[in-house]
Design an enzyme around this catalytic site. Structure first.
Site, short mmCIF file in Angstrom:
data_model
loop_
_atom_site.label_atom_id
_atom_site.label_comp_id
_atom_site.label_asym_id
_atom_site.label_seq_id
_atom_site.Cartn_x
_atom_site.Cartn_y
_atom_site.Cartn_z
N ASP A 197 0.81 -1.22 0.00
CA ASP A 197 0.00 0.00 0.00
C ASP A 197 0.85 1.28 0.00
OD1 ASP A 197 -2.08 -1.89 0.47
OD2 ASP A 197 -1.84 -1.68 2.64
N GLU A 246 -11.26 -0.10 -3.45
CA GLU A 246 -10.52 0.55 -2.35
C GLU A 246 -9.30 1.27 -2.93
OE1 GLU A 246 -9.60 -2.85 0.13
OE2 GLU A 246 -8.11 -3.62 -1.28
O1 FUB Z 1 -3.04 -3.75 3.45
C1 FUB Z 1 -4.31 -3.88 4.01
C2 FUB Z 1 -5.37 -3.57 3.00
O2 FUB Z 1 -5.19 -4.39 1.84
C3 FUB Z 1 -5.32 -2.17 2.45
O3 FUB Z 1 -5.89 -1.22 3.32
C4 FUB Z 1 -6.06 -2.35 1.17
O4 FUB Z 1 -5.93 -1.29 0.27
C5 FUB Z 1 -5.45 -3.64 0.65
O5 FUB Z 1 -4.21 -3.42 0.01
#
Ligand code: FUB
Length: 317
Positions: free
Chosen positions: A37, A208
């Site tokens: 991320d 997301e």
């Molecule tokens: O790394 C945890 C979660 O997985 C992140 O918040 C999302 O974007 C996904 O990458």
């Protein structure tokens, strides 16, 4: 000056004690710990900083992710690990079981760095998300947890904060969940929203990982979709454009194909005249929840559309 082997070894150790290297240019660029991320920013000291989350080995889904490190470079080859800047234990309002320090972002305003991170406040993690804030006068140390943004009830299933500061100094806050991405202006204190959250219209299959950047007076919103391959998660990074930071958005397409993880999460930044796409893959571990940050060059067409990123990290698979 002539150096014997012992002097050379001593010098090497001293240099690495004061300037620990996390990676040396080849994807994945961070190899000393697992990271995911990546939110990349160029600050006024001329360095490029990456604020990723940290995957814990052995993983239990993404449950155990408990801290953040910061990395920086001035040549896109040598990456320095600045160490841990925040731990779940530092978050007084956080869930007592810890973990779940998910995708963060950082913004700079009026001499302070504001670090935004999604973290649940309760045992029932999936229904108690909040966006925490830690503040420092330095980009990679000294962060102190300050509480969380008041985002209303809607926020309980929303993650992946992104804060974009426009050329006029106005900051915007975005995050998402449940198929919806929302955004609004931040007050100049960077810790309160100035207006009600608004749905970002025009995105296709939003999942997301919101990221905003601006190029030639066009705003770009990038995000992960819900793509699957053979029934397995294989998210891609998509983008949309707008003449306004809060949309409405015109869908542009996929700019990063699946990376070998079920999740995808990235950022786009210009550094020393070149645009870059940061993302994560699992080539070091072979496991989707032990991810590693990568970077590749990103190119635009004349009309502003984004060319598909060539993932050089996949070559080492
Ligand atoms: O790394 C945890 C979660 O997985 C992140 O918040 C999302 O974007 C996904 O990458």
């Amino acid at each position: 000056m002539k150096m014997n082997k012992q002097t050379f070894a001593g010098l090497f150790l001293v240099i690495h004690f004061f300037f620990p290297l996390a990676g040396r240019g080849q994807n994945p660029i961070i190899r000393n710990i697992y990271t995911a991320d990546p939110s990349a920013h160029v600050w006024s000291d001329g360095r490029l900083y990456v604020y990723p989350s940290h995957d814990v080995d052995p993983p239990r889904g993404c449950d155990l992710m408990d801290k953040y490190h910061v990395f920086s470079t001035d040549d896109m080859v040598h990456w320095k690990d600045h160490g841990e800047i925040l731990n779940a234990n530092d978050v007084s309002w956080g869930r007592k079981e810890g973990g779940f320090m998910w995708a963060p972002d950082c913004a700079y305003k009026n001499g302070k760095y504001y670090f935004y991170f999604p973290h649940p406040s309760g045992t029932d993690w999936n229904k108690t998300w909040k966006v925490g804030i830690a503040v420092s006068t330095q980009p990679a140390s000294g962060f102190v947890s300050q509480g969380y943004l008041d985002l209303g009830d809607d926020s309980r299933s929303m993650i992946d904060p992104c804060v974009f500061v426009d050329d006029d100094g106005q900051a915007y806050f975005y995050y998402g969940g449940g198929g919806r991405c929302v955004g609004t202006k931040l007050k100049s204190n960077m810790t309160e929203i100035a207006e009600p959250l608004k749905t970002m219209e025009g995105l296709k299959d939003f999942h997301e990982a919101t990221w905003i950047f601006k190029r030639n007076n066009v705003y770009y919103l990038t995000y992960a979709d819900n793509n699957t391959v053979n029934g397995k998660g294989a998210n891609r990074l998509n983008y949309a454009t707008s003449k306004s930071p809060l949309g409405p958005w015109t869908y542009g397409g996929v700019y990063l194909d699946p990376t070998s993880c079920d999740t995808s999460h990235g950022s786009v930044v210009e550094y020393k005249g070149q645009w870059y796409a940061f993302y994560h893959n699992s080539v070091l571990s072979g496991r989707g929840n032990l991810r590693s940050v990568c970077v590749d060059k990103l190119y635009f067409n004349k009309d502003g559309s984004i060319q598909k990123v060539v993932q050089t990290g996949m070559l080492s698979q």
